[in-house]
Design a protein around this motif. Structure first.
Motif, short mmCIF file in Angstrom:
data_model
loop_
_atom_site.label_atom_id
_atom_site.label_comp_id
_atom_site.label_asym_id
_atom_site.label_seq_id
_atom_site.Cartn_x
_atom_site.Cartn_y
_atom_site.Cartn_z
N GLN A 75 0.60 -1.28 0.08
CA GLN A 75 0.08 0.02 0.02
C GLN A 75 0.95 1.23 0.02
O GLN A 75 0.72 2.22 -0.83
N GLN A 76 1.89 1.25 0.90
CA GLN A 76 3.01 2.46 0.89
C GLN A 76 3.50 2.67 -0.48
O GLN A 76 3.75 3.67 -0.97
N LEU A 77 3.84 1.61 -1.11
CA LEU A 77 4.58 1.63 -2.24
C LEU A 77 3.69 2.15 -3.34
O LEU A 77 4.02 2.91 -4.47
N ALA A 78 2.39 1.53 -3.37
CA ALA A 78 1.70 1.99 -4.46
C ALA A 78 1.25 3.73 -4.43
O ALA A 78 1.21 4.37 -5.38
N GLN A 79 1.39 4.16 -3.22
CA GLN A 79 0.96 5.60 -2.95
C GLN A 79 2.32 6.32 -3.46
O GLN A 79 2.00 7.39 -3.97
N ARG A 80 3.53 5.79 -3.03
CA ARG A 80 4.81 6.56 -3.70
C ARG A 80 4.79 6.41 -5.15
O ARG A 80 5.10 7.36 -5.73
N LEU A 81 4.32 5.36 -5.70
CA LEU A 81 4.21 5.25 -7.24
C LEU A 81 3.31 6.34 -7.72
O LEU A 81 3.59 6.82 -8.82
N ARG A 82 2.06 6.33 -7.27
CA ARG A 82 1.22 7.27 -7.72
C ARG A 82 1.62 8.76 -7.70
O ARG A 82 1.58 9.42 -8.59
N ALA A 83 2.29 9.07 -6.77
CA ALA A 83 2.90 10.27 -6.47
C ALA A 83 4.00 10.59 -7.65
O ALA A 83 3.97 11.72 -8.15
N ALA A 84 4.67 9.79 -7.80
CA ALA A 84 5.83 9.76 -8.60
C ALA A 84 5.37 10.05 -10.05
O ALA A 84 5.88 10.72 -11.00
N ILE A 85 4.56 9.01 -10.37
CA ILE A 85 3.52 9.05 -11.73
C ILE A 85 3.19 10.59 -12.03
O ILE A 85 2.91 11.17 -13.04
N GLN A 86 2.54 11.09 -10.89
CA GLN A 86 1.88 12.48 -11.25
C GLN A 86 2.81 13.53 -11.40
O GLN A 86 2.42 14.61 -11.87
N GLN A 87 4.05 13.25 -11.21
CA GLN A 87 5.26 14.37 -11.18
C GLN A 87 5.71 14.54 -12.76
O GLN A 87 6.27 15.28 -13.12
N GLY A 88 5.05 13.64 -13.56
CA GLY A 88 5.36 13.65 -14.96
C GLY A 88 6.35 12.75 -15.69
O GLY A 88 6.22 11.53 -15.23
N ASP A 89 7.21 13.12 -16.67
CA ASP A 89 8.16 12.22 -17.08
C ASP A 89 8.74 11.31 -16.42
O ASP A 89 9.66 11.67 -15.44
#
Length: 155
Positions: A28-42
């Protein structure tokens, strides 16, 4: 039988808890980190995304490893152990020459922690002790050289 993993009941429970943590909280924590990183763009130059993907690989690999270990686990049953001959699960007190006695708990490789007196039955000392009795002297070829140990006590 090479897939068999000898574990104490405590070790089995500890691995189950780690597996549960990885499958729930860590994912769950990793999924949140991935979502946040994806939202940063490139994503090609996104260090957060790359680090999270690497961690995801580690977590998924560890989950698979733990599932395999637990699936093939053999619980060491202390109540069935006779203390007249060293076997997995025993606590053995040995002495090398005039050095102070040392005590080792013979466990499977997944629970080995030599700094805390828990040695694998597959280690050089563990192999040398298996099947021996109080009073026996054993020779173990360790990375530090050959050592001779006398078995003082088996519990």
């Amino acid at each position: 039988m090479s897939d068999v993993h000898y574990l104490t009941a405590e070790g089995y429970q500890r691995l189950q808890q780690e597996l549960e943590y990885l499958k729930t909280t860590a994912r769950q924590q990793l999924a949140q980190r991935l979502r946040a990183a994806i939202q940063q763009g490139d994503l090609s130059e996104n260090a957060d995304y790359i680090a999270a993907k690497e961690e995801q690989g580690f977590i998924e690999g560890r989950i698979q490893e733990l599932e395999q270990v637990l699936r093939n686990a053999v619980i060491i049953d202390y109540t069935e152990k006779k203390a007249n001959e060293v076997s997995i699960g025993h606590v053995v007190t040995v002495q090398e020459g005039n050095f102070p006695p040392e005590t080792y708990h013979l466990v499977g490789p997944k629970e080995a922690d030599p700094l805390n007196g828990r040695i694998s039955h597959e280690s050089p000392i563990g192999k040398a002790l298996l099947g021996k009795k109080v009073g026996d002297e054993v020779t173990a070829e360790t990375p530090g050289g050959v050592i001779r140990l006398k078995i003082l006590k088996i519990e």
